[in-house]
Design a protein around this motif. Sequence first.
Motif, PDB file in Angstrom:
ATOM      1  N   HIS A  65       0.840  -1.364  -0.278  1.00 47.73           N
ATOM      2  CA  HIS A  65       0.170  -0.098   0.179  1.00 47.73           C
ATOM      3  C   HIS A  65       0.775   1.668  -0.151  1.00 47.73           C
ATOM      4  CE1 HIS A  65      -2.643   3.271   1.380  1.00 47.73           C
ATOM      5  NE2 HIS A  65      -3.882   2.778   0.680  1.00 47.73           N
ATOM      6  N   SER A  69       0.993   3.998  -3.015  1.00 45.99           N
ATOM      7  CA  SER A  69      -0.048   4.950  -2.458  1.00 45.99           C
ATOM      8  C   SER A  69       1.269   6.005  -3.106  1.00 45.99           C
ATOM      9  CB  SER A  69       0.109   5.058  -1.516  1.00 45.99           C
ATOM     10  OG  SER A  69      -1.110   4.127  -1.245  1.00 45.99           O
ATOM     11  N   LEU A  74      -2.498   2.953  -7.794  1.00 47.45           N
ATOM     12  CA  LEU A  74      -3.987   2.241  -7.104  1.00 47.45           C
ATOM     13  C   LEU A  74      -5.060   2.468  -7.948  1.00 47.45           C
ATOM     14  CD1 LEU A  74      -4.023   3.647  -3.080  1.00 47.45           C
ATOM     15  CD2 LEU A  74      -3.317   1.388  -4.094  1.00 47.45           C
TER      16      LEU A  74
END
Length: 78
Positions: A65, A69, A74
């Motif tokens: 993540h 990010s 994403l």
Amino acid sequence: MFNDKPIAAVACFDDGQTNAKRLQYLTVHPENRKRAIDAKFIKLVYDCEVRKGVREFVPADADIHRIMSEYELLRVKD
């Protein structure tokens, strides 16, 4: 791959219900850590899946993540 040996791996799952792919279980060989290979590898997987038509990704752990990010991976920009 480096010298015909794998140095990184990540699982890319399709739930069969959406066009999103779930990425998890990122691992990098210990001798190759702290070289930004993880981010480069996630970008390679991202590019490959986008060429297949995937428009959204779901990172299933904190490291993936963070990478996705930071590099705005994403969702595919139209």
